[in-house]
Design an enzyme around this catalytic site. Structure first.
Site, PDB file in Angstrom:
ATOM      1  N   TYR A 208      23.851-147.972   7.203  1.00 16.52           N
ATOM      2  CA  TYR A 208      23.736-146.570   8.023  1.00 16.52           C
ATOM      3  C   TYR A 208      23.116-145.701   8.250  1.00 16.52           C
ATOM      4  O   TYR A 208      21.604-145.318   8.177  1.00 16.52           O
ATOM      5  CB  TYR A 208      24.860-145.811   7.304  1.00 16.52           C
ATOM      6  CG  TYR A 208      25.072-144.341   7.435  1.00 16.52           C
ATOM      7  CD1 TYR A 208      26.439-143.838   7.664  1.00 16.52           C
ATOM      8  CD2 TYR A 208      24.365-143.232   7.212  1.00 16.52           C
ATOM      9  CE1 TYR A 208      27.184-143.161   8.853  1.00 16.52           C
ATOM     10  CE2 TYR A 208      24.542-141.987   7.624  1.00 16.52           C
ATOM     11  CZ  TYR A 208      26.081-141.461   8.150  1.00 16.52           C
ATOM     12  OH  TYR A 208      26.316-140.554   8.990  1.00 16.52           O
TER      13      TYR A 208
ATOM     14  N   GLU B  40      24.561-140.203  15.307  1.00 15.83           N
ATOM     15  CA  GLU B  40      25.352-141.491  14.215  1.00 15.83           C
ATOM     16  C   GLU B  40      25.353-142.489  14.662  1.00 15.83           C
ATOM     17  O   GLU B  40      25.999-143.269  15.783  1.00 15.83           O
ATOM     18  CB  GLU B  40      26.612-141.499  13.032  1.00 15.83           C
ATOM     19  CG  GLU B  40      26.711-141.911  12.239  1.00 15.83           C
ATOM     20  CD  GLU B  40      28.302-141.338  11.684  1.00 15.83           C
ATOM     21  OE1 GLU B  40      28.538-141.179  10.656  1.00 15.83           O
ATOM     22  OE2 GLU B  40      29.111-141.826  11.971  1.00 15.83           O
TER      23      GLU B  40
END
Ligand code: ADP
Ligand code: MG
Length: 385
Positions: free
Chosen positions: A108, A197
């Site tokens: 992530y 992101e």
């Protein structure tokens, strides 16, 4: 402005960030034969402005052409409900078709604006794929935070430190990762983003780094200098919101029945709270702006009244820069221009409020006047019932 996955990936590609091989985007009514797919399996991904698509059936693998056709047929037009769509769901109008990669690891990584320290900050975790909110709750020790200087971007040493923290030690991957992280920060800074992101950033079985997903939000206030972003379709706004935007009225549609016309965003927020307190729900947030002249008030009435949910209108205007008598004249003039079929409650406060109230009273139009915000909200809520 929120971008869908493939639009975000277009920015990644510009900044040399590796993404999965793209076969194309298919919209409702089109079919897969327009794509040149040289290799299966492929992944078919619903292009909606919400995460959590994987778990909700918005990301599917097709092993051959007939499977792909079937999946696309079912996915296009479906309503996708994910944990981020607030129970409502979003209609899928487009799907992205890309190569299915063999995933060894999911990481992530995101860049956000940390308002507390007034600087972009990288948030990363070696455990990607799953929802970062859950990870933050269950295993906060696995989350790495790294502030970035907005002038210099991500420094080499910072990129290296990040690679170590994410357990990326393989030599060629290490270099790929540091370049990736620096470029990701460049996308964030150069596009005035609020969020960039990648979840997941994957390491493939062939030891390649690929951004498999993208979420990019660009600050609306910067769109004047990002013509490429400004020209992308606005997928967030309703038709009414788009109309309001064109005439520079801040309008956001909501679910209730009290139409609101307020000057100033703070007062508008307070109005929504007070309506709720009075037992009702607002149909919209609307800030007519500081000017609040006849034209803006007329336009605002028109926008509010186009919403069939509106059962009463509450005008709540503070005469600070504009005096109340002028505002009242504006309201009367505007009400004459628009065919108002629902009751209107007006609460005026500020300079020349007495004169303003007189003008409303003598106008011959049926305004219900209120003496305070609380009084106005109670009256508007009662009129909706
Ligand atoms: P969302 O975050 O909305 O669930 P993602 O794009 O992250 O959507 O996809 C969900 C999951 O599907 C990923 O975590 C990954 O495991 C898998 N996936 C997505 N794209 C691909 C791809 N091109 N190849 C292989 N797996 C993929
Ligand atoms: Mg994702």
């Amino acid at each position: 402005m929120k971008l869908v996955e493939y639009e975000g990936k277009d920015l990644f590609i510009k900044y040399s960030i590796p993404t999965a091989k793209r076969y194309g985007v298919i919209k409702i009514g089109e079919d897969i034969s327009k794509l040149k797919i040289d290799e299966y399996p492929v992944v078919i991904k619903a292009q909606v402005l919400a995460g959590g698509r994987g778990k909700a059936g918005g990301v599917k693998i097709a092993k051959n052409e007939s499977e792909a056709k079937e999946i696309i047929k079912n996915m296009l037009g479906m309503t996708l409900v994910t944990h981020q769509t607030g129970g409502k769901g979003i209609k899928v109008e487009e799907v992205l078709v890309e190569k299915a990669n063999d995933i060894e690891r999911e990481i992530y990584i995101s860049v956000i604006m940390d308002r507390k320290i007034s600087s972009p900050t990288i948030i990363a975790s070696k455990e990607g794929g799953m929802s970062i909110e859950e990870l933050a709750k269950d295993k906060p020790e696995l989350i790495v935070k790294m502030p970035v200087d907005v002038e210099t971007g991500l420094m080499d040493w910072q990129a290296r430190e990040l690679a170590y923290k994410l357990d990326i030690t393989d030599k060629s991957l290490f270099c790929e990762f540091t370049a990736f992280a620096k470029n990701l920060v460049k996308v964030f800074i150069n596009y005035d983003a609020n969020l960039v992101e990648v979840n997941p950033l994957i390491i493939t079985k062939e030891k390649k780094l690929i951004a498999l997903d993208s979420k990019v939000i660009v600050d609306d206030n910067s769109l004047f200098r990002h013509k490429d972003i400004a020209s992308l379709p606005d997928r967030e706004s309703s038709e009414l919101e788009k109309e309001a935007k064109k005439i520079e009225i801040n309008y956001i549609g909501l679910d209730g029945s009290v139409g609101c016309m307020v000057n100033g965003a703070g007062l508008a927020m307070a109005t929504l709270d007070t309506i709720k307190l009075a037992g009702g729900d607002a149909a919209n947030f609307l800030d007519v702006g500081g000017g609040a002249n006849v034209e803006q008030i007329t336009n605002a009435f028109k926008i509010i009244l186009k919403d069939p949910k509106v059962k009463a209108v509450l005008v709540n205007i503070f005469g600070g820069i504009m005096k109340c008598d002028n505002i009242a004249k504006g309201i009367v003039e505007a009400a004459k221009n628009v065919d108002i079929k629902v009751p209107v409650v007006v609460r005026l406060e500020g300079t020349n409020v007495k004169e303003g109230k007189e003008i409303l009273k003598n106008s011959g139009l049926k305004f219900e006047q209120a003496d305070s915000l609380w009084d106005g909200c109670k009256k508007a809520v009662a009129l909706c019932k």
